[in-house]
Design an enzyme around this catalytic site. Structure first.
Site, PDB file in Angstrom:
ATOM      1  N   ASN A   1       0.793  -1.278  -0.029  1.00 38.25           N
ATOM      2  CA  ASN A   1      -0.064   0.146  -0.104  1.00 38.25           C
ATOM      3  C   ASN A   1       0.871   1.447   0.065  1.00 38.25           C
ATOM      4  O   ASN A   1       1.935   1.374   0.725  1.00 38.25           O
ATOM      5  CB  ASN A   1      -0.979   0.016   1.387  1.00 38.25           C
ATOM      6  CG  ASN A   1      -1.858  -1.308   1.218  1.00 38.25           C
ATOM      7  OD1 ASN A   1      -1.983  -1.732   0.202  1.00 38.25           O
ATOM      8  ND2 ASN A   1      -2.234  -1.590   2.258  1.00 38.25           N
ATOM      9  N   VAL A   2       0.523   2.175  -0.788  1.00 40.06           N
ATOM     10  CA  VAL A   2       1.209   3.535  -0.895  1.00 40.06           C
ATOM     11  C   VAL A   2       0.642   4.636  -0.174  1.00 40.06           C
ATOM     12  O   VAL A   2       0.953   5.689  -0.104  1.00 40.06           O
ATOM     13  CB  VAL A   2       1.248   3.768  -2.334  1.00 40.06           C
ATOM     14  CG1 VAL A   2       2.241   2.924  -3.137  1.00 40.06           C
ATOM     15  CG2 VAL A   2       0.074   4.343  -3.026  1.00 40.06           C
TER      16      VAL A   2
ATOM     17  N   HIS B   1       5.838  -0.771  -2.615  1.00 41.64           N
ATOM     18  CA  HIS B   1       5.588   0.202  -3.909  1.00 41.64           C
ATOM     19  C   HIS B   1       5.715   1.734  -3.871  1.00 41.64           C
ATOM     20  O   HIS B   1       5.044   2.218  -4.546  1.00 41.64           O
ATOM     21  CB  HIS B   1       4.022  -0.438  -4.146  1.00 41.64           C
ATOM     22  CG  HIS B   1       4.042  -1.767  -4.633  1.00 41.64           C
ATOM     23  ND1 HIS B   1       2.615  -2.460  -4.833  1.00 41.64           N
ATOM     24  CD2 HIS B   1       4.946  -2.713  -5.000  1.00 41.64           C
ATOM     25  CE1 HIS B   1       2.999  -3.535  -5.179  1.00 41.64           C
ATOM     26  NE2 HIS B   1       4.219  -3.881  -5.498  1.00 41.64           N
TER      27      HIS B   1
ATOM     28  N   CYS C   1      14.720  21.850 -10.475  1.00 44.82           N
ATOM     29  CA  CYS C   1      15.421  21.911 -11.843  1.00 44.82           C
ATOM     30  C   CYS C   1      14.389  22.467 -12.946  1.00 44.82           C
ATOM     31  O   CYS C   1      14.581  22.048 -14.061  1.00 44.82           O
ATOM     32  CB  CYS C   1      15.952  20.552 -12.148  1.00 44.82           C
ATOM     33  SG  CYS C   1      14.897  19.302 -12.638  1.00 44.82           S
TER      34      CYS C   1
ATOM     35  N   ASN D   1      -7.896 -13.046   4.817  1.00 50.27           N
ATOM     36  CA  ASN D   1      -8.345 -12.719   3.599  1.00 50.27           C
ATOM     37  C   ASN D   1      -9.766 -13.080   3.480  1.00 50.27           C
ATOM     38  O   ASN D   1     -10.009 -14.287   3.764  1.00 50.27           O
ATOM     39  CB  ASN D   1      -7.502 -12.920   2.486  1.00 50.27           C
ATOM     40  CG  ASN D   1      -7.878 -12.157   1.347  1.00 50.27           C
ATOM     41  OD1 ASN D   1      -9.071 -12.202   0.943  1.00 50.27           O
ATOM     42  ND2 ASN D   1      -6.742 -11.469   0.638  1.00 50.27           N
TER      43      ASN D   1
HETATM   44 ZN   LIG Z   1      14.687  17.804 -10.863  1.00 52.54          ZN
END
Ligand SMILES: [Zn+2]
Length: 257
Positions: free
Chosen positions: A111-112, A128, A159, A222
């Site tokens: 999970n993110v 992940h 940048c 599950n």
């Molecule tokens: Zn950059």
């Protein structure tokens, strides 16, 4: 062995978790879903008309970075409002118990959303990546950014290039460092707990098997039967939060006894 959620509140699973000196846990979308975070799997798993594969991919970002960022911005907003559930909190308790007696606890998550960290889990390996991490699409610049909404939008690097979400997209390899730590923890643990993941996405899916081959007892929680169920020593057919609520009730009963 297959157990229902009610049968889970048994001495047996408690004993398995309590006696282990080292526990490795793999969590997936099912755990987040119970906090209201969409999984984008199965029917209704679309955002606007797009499938996750059409958005969570480097080609999609090259083609239309604004669209990809709109999807992530929407998800960041949902996740910010979501709260950790009984499964997130139960795992914090297990970690405290295991490390409190000098054991090893490693939480591997696909999970993110960062809900494990928000609940208080400490040793978390994000297989992940994180939706709160931004990475420059051109240079090596990375930063954490929890702001909702993001400003400027889409976010830019110093940048001047666009930043991208610091998550692993379809077709991208897992971060090597995270993967190595995950594989080491899987190979060394006595109990491997798999929660809320269909374990279909490789290479993360190979981790329970790696544990099993190295002598770990595999426990699965599950609601559905998965490929992990076949190798599990204990398969609990239950939603994660329900299973952990049952465990917590059992804990309280024991305290009273
Ligand atoms: Zn950059």
């Amino acid at each position: 062995m297959n157990l229902s959620a009610m049968e889970l509140s048994s001495e047996q699973l408690q004993a398995v978790l309590i006696s282990a000196k080292s526990i490795c846990v793999l969590t997936g979308a099912g755990v987040s879903q119970e906090s209201g975070v969409p999984t984008f799997r199965g029917p209704g798993g679309l955002w606007r008309q797009y499938r996750p594969e059409d958005l969570a991919a480097p080609e999609a970002f090259e083609r239309n970075p604004l669209l990809v960022w709109e999807w992530y911005a929407w998800r960041r907003e949902l996740i910010q409002r979501a709260q950790p559930n009984a499964a997130h909190l139960g795992l914090v308790k297990i970690e405290e118990t295991v490390t409190g007696r000098d054991g090893q606890f490693t939480l591997l998550t696909q999970n993110v959303d960062g809900l494990h960290e928000r609940a208080g889990s400490r040793n978390v390996i994000r297989l992940h990546g994180s939706i709160w991490q931004l990475r420059c699409a051109s240079c090596a610049e990375e930063r954490e950014d929890y702001s909702v909404p993001l400003a400027p939008f889409p976010p830019r690097c110093s940048c001047a290039s666009l930043m991208r979400p610091g998550v692993v997209w379809f077709g991208e390899p897992l971060p090597e460092d995270s993967w190595q730590k995950a594989a080491d923890a899987a190979a060394a643990c006595q109990v491997f707990l798999v929660i809320g993941t269909s374990a279909l996405v490789y290479p993360a899916a190979s981790l329970p098997l790696l544990g099993k081959r190295n002598g770990a007892r595999v426990v699965e929680i599950n609601p559905d039967s998965t490929s992990v169920s076949e190798i599990a020593d204990i398969a609990v057919q239950s939603k994660a939060a329900e299973a952990f609520s049952a465990l917590a009730r059992f804990d309280r009963q024991k305290e009273r006894a």
